[in-house]
Design a protein around this motif. Structure first.
Motif, short mmCIF file in Angstrom:
data_model
loop_
_atom_site.label_atom_id
_atom_site.label_comp_id
_atom_site.label_asym_id
_atom_site.label_seq_id
_atom_site.Cartn_x
_atom_site.Cartn_y
_atom_site.Cartn_z
N TYR A 7 24.81 50.50 54.83
CA TYR A 7 25.64 49.35 55.24
C TYR A 7 26.43 48.71 54.10
O TYR A 7 27.19 47.78 54.33
CB TYR A 7 24.75 48.27 55.88
N GLY A 8 26.21 49.21 52.88
CA GLY A 8 26.92 48.65 51.74
C GLY A 8 26.27 47.41 51.17
O GLY A 8 26.72 46.87 50.17
N ALA A 9 25.19 46.93 51.78
CA ALA A 9 24.48 45.75 51.29
C ALA A 9 23.06 45.78 51.85
O ALA A 9 22.80 46.33 52.92
CB ALA A 9 25.19 44.47 51.71
N VAL A 10 22.14 45.19 51.12
CA VAL A 10 20.75 45.10 51.57
C VAL A 10 20.63 44.00 52.62
O VAL A 10 21.13 42.89 52.43
CB VAL A 10 19.81 44.80 50.39
N ARG A 11 19.98 44.31 53.73
CA ARG A 11 19.75 43.29 54.76
C ARG A 11 18.49 42.51 54.37
O ARG A 11 17.39 42.78 54.84
CB ARG A 11 19.61 43.96 56.13
N TRP A 12 18.71 41.49 53.53
CA TRP A 12 17.57 40.78 52.96
C TRP A 12 16.75 40.06 54.03
O TRP A 12 15.53 39.90 53.87
CB TRP A 12 18.06 39.78 51.91
N ARG A 13 17.37 39.63 55.08
CA ARG A 13 16.60 38.99 56.14
C ARG A 13 15.60 39.96 56.75
O ARG A 13 14.43 39.61 56.97
CB ARG A 13 17.55 38.46 57.23
N HIS A 14 16.04 41.19 57.01
CA HIS A 14 15.14 42.21 57.56
C HIS A 14 14.01 42.51 56.57
O HIS A 14 12.83 42.58 56.96
CB HIS A 14 15.92 43.47 57.88
N ILE A 15 14.39 42.71 55.30
CA ILE A 15 13.38 43.04 54.29
C ILE A 15 12.38 41.89 54.15
O ILE A 15 11.16 42.10 54.05
CB ILE A 15 14.05 43.33 52.93
N GLY A 16 12.88 40.65 54.19
CA GLY A 16 11.99 39.50 54.07
C GLY A 16 11.03 39.38 55.23
O GLY A 16 9.84 39.10 55.05
N LEU A 17 11.54 39.58 56.45
CA LEU A 17 10.67 39.49 57.63
C LEU A 17 9.63 40.61 57.64
O LEU A 17 8.46 40.38 57.98
CB LEU A 17 11.52 39.54 58.90
N LEU A 18 10.06 41.81 57.27
CA LEU A 18 9.10 42.93 57.21
C LEU A 18 8.04 42.68 56.13
O LEU A 18 6.85 42.89 56.36
CB LEU A 18 9.84 44.24 56.93
N THR A 19 8.48 42.20 54.97
CA THR A 19 7.53 41.91 53.90
C THR A 19 6.55 40.83 54.32
O THR A 19 5.33 40.97 54.13
CB THR A 19 8.28 41.47 52.63
N GLY A 20 7.06 39.75 54.89
CA GLY A 20 6.18 38.67 55.33
C GLY A 20 5.21 39.11 56.41
O GLY A 20 4.02 38.77 56.38
N GLY A 21 5.70 39.87 57.37
CA GLY A 21 4.83 40.35 58.45
C GLY A 21 3.72 41.25 57.94
O GLY A 21 2.55 41.10 58.33
#
Length: 527
Positions: free
Chosen positions: A207-221
């Motif tokens: 996507y040309g950029a990291v989807r930090w929201r997705h990574i954050g939610l996955l990490t938190g979960g």
């Protein structure tokens, strides 16, 4: 006609990929159930009498309830049949080869759109897993059989997290598999972190950029899910419930000891270490070439980082429990998690070479096949030690005077089996729990005489060159010989003491205190 010919060519092309894992399976796994048996902890964990209560074992394994349930089920169905146990174990190892191969396929698919290399990655990752000589403590030893399913769950987590499924699906499906694996074994605590490194790099590539929201939610979960077994482990330990260990106070030193000795441990397991390191250097150079030239070099770097982080993370987890990484014998189970990560090496190599010409790709495949050959030959050599250990255990039990002792022993008697120096790296009888379990299983009358209704450890194995034994009429103490020294354990032993010398076949009976060992044989005056 053309469609039929095309279908035959496609079938032939696909079958080529399975030649290597099929050869490895036939050479290294197909014969195991006929020649391998039980070792060390197996004699008690698996072969203790079925009429004993399972409650104590459930409490011991309370943070691994699915491991306990699976092992209890196998005990009740196949019990003391080594062929059945090793058939189940070989099947689960093969299942994990497929699962690890699927992860390897996915990694190459992320890096490159070359489907041919992705298929080769699947076949060769699976083959490396089947051929590893330093993972036999997990792939050959019956005690951790059910623990194989923790690897299956981890591979499922990897496939879900590295997929293009919606965030909710990855969180729920991946989280469910992750928690399921934790309830089987602690092998993959925090192992989602390296996977999320790859996930972030895949986002950047796609996507040309990291989807930090997705990574954050996955990490938190996943951190929330990881907290469940971690919290349970520590709370239960605080109350003295189960076998949850204290954190090793020297864990930091143990980590560096593991990493410092890792090359030596690899050399112990591999028959031709120079050839192994030469091929490994070539493969690492191939990865470095991909890091320098591939258009998806960030993803290759992320995969390499994840594999290294996963291996180091496994060393940290075992160090916290007091273990360093070992490559031979039953303690090679400490290499289990690192072995899963190492098995993904072909994916890194083939992904890195996805953009080179056909000649380069063929060279990479041949180099990986050479690595698999070296590992396979080494595994065959190490497997021979497991076969030898099983044969010696059977011979020892066949010559042990169990019926004679059952006829004369008092109900509180204690038995010491005095063994010569260990000649192989594979543990057989090494302690009180395995020796007691073996005698209970082999001599039912002895079990009825000395431990009829509940667990009582009435026997121990000692090595002539490693152990000192002292019996004072009330208890039996086993200590290390110099230079190690230090007491190993003290067991209640208020009746008479029987000592059987395995090498000479002599049986001694003592009714007064005695000590021996550290190459000093039992005194003749007690016979």
């Amino acid at each position: 006609m053309a469609d039929n010919l095309s279908g035959k060519r496609r079938l032939y092309s696909i079958s080529i990929y399975f030649v290597v894992p099929a050869i490895v399976f036939v050479c290294l796994l197909s014969w195991r159930p006929l020649f391998l048996g039980f070792y060390h902890d197996d004699w008690y964990n698996i072969l203790r009498p079925l009429h004993y209560s399972e409650y104590d074992e459930f409490i011991n394994q309370i943070t691994r309830p699915l491991y306990w349930a699976g092992t209890a089920f196998l005990r009740r169905t196949i019990f003391d049949n080594p062929v059945a146990w090793h058939t189940v174990l070989a099947g689960l190892v093969t299942l994990n080869a497929v699962a690890i191969g699927a992860v390897g396929h996915r990694l190459v698919a992320l890096i490159s759109d070359d489907r041919d290399m992705a298929r080769w990655s699947m076949a060769l990752c699976a083959s490396v897993w089947l051929a590893l000589p330093w993972a036999l403590g997990l792939t050959v030893w019956p005690t951790p059989t059910v623990g194989q399913l923790a690897i299956t769950c981890f591979c499922g987590v990897a496939l879900v997290l590295l997929s293009e499924a919606p965030l909710r699906n990855r969180l729920y499906a991946g989280g469910g598999l992750f928690l399921l694996g934790q309830l089987i074994n602690e092998l993959f605590w925090f192992a989602f972190i390296p996977l999320l490194i790859i996930n972030a790099a895949a986002d950047r590539t796609r996507y040309g950029a990291v989807r930090w929201r997705h990574i954050g939610l996955l990490t938190g979960g996943f951190l929330a899910l990881q907290a469940i077994p971690l919290f349970a482990n520590r709370v239960l330990h605080a109350f003295g419930i189960g076998i949850n260990r204290s954190f090793n106070p020297n864990w930091f030193d143990t980590i560096f000891l593991s990493l410092r000795l890792l090359p030596q441990e690899v050399n112990r397991a591999v028959v031709y270490p120079q050839a192994f390191w030469a091929v490994f250097a070539v493969l690492f150079a191939a990865i470095a070439y991909g890091l320098a030239t591939h258009r998806n070099r960030l993803l290759i770097f992320a995969c390499l980082t994840a594999v290294i982080a996963g291996g180091v993370g496994s060393a940290i987890m075992f160090a916290l429990a007091g273990y360093r990484l070992e490559s031979v014998g039953v303690f090679s189970r400490t290499m289990s998690t690192a072995s899963v990560w190492f098995s993904l090496l072909p994916a890194l190599v083939l992904g890195a070479f996805g953009a080179v010409g056909r000649l380069g790709r063929h060279a990479a495949i041949l180099a990986l096949c050479a690595l698999i050959a070296i590992l396979g030959v080494s595994a065959q050599y190490r497997l021979a030690e497991w076969v030898t250990s099983w044969e010696r255990q059977k011979a020892l039990l066949a010559s042990f005077p169990g019926e004679k002792i059952a006829d004369t022993a008092s109900p509180n008697a204690f038995i010491v089996v005095y063994l010569p120096k260990q000649e192989t790296a594979v543990e057989g009888f090494e302690a009180f729990w395995d020796m007691t379990g073996a005698l209970m299983n082999t001599f039912p009358r002895l079990q009825e005489r000395l431990a009829p209704e509940q667990v009582r450890y009435f026997a121990t194995a000692v090595r002539a060159d490693r152990h000192h034994v002292k019996w004072d009429g009330a208890g039996m103490t086993t200590s290390w010989c110099a230079p190690a020294q230090g007491e190993l354990w003290r067991l209640p032993a208020e009746g008479e003491l029987y000592v059987w010398e395995a090498e000479t076949g002599r049986l001694h009976r003592y009714d007064q205190g005695v000590d021996f060992g550290c190459d000093a044989p039992p005194p003749k005056s007690g016979s």
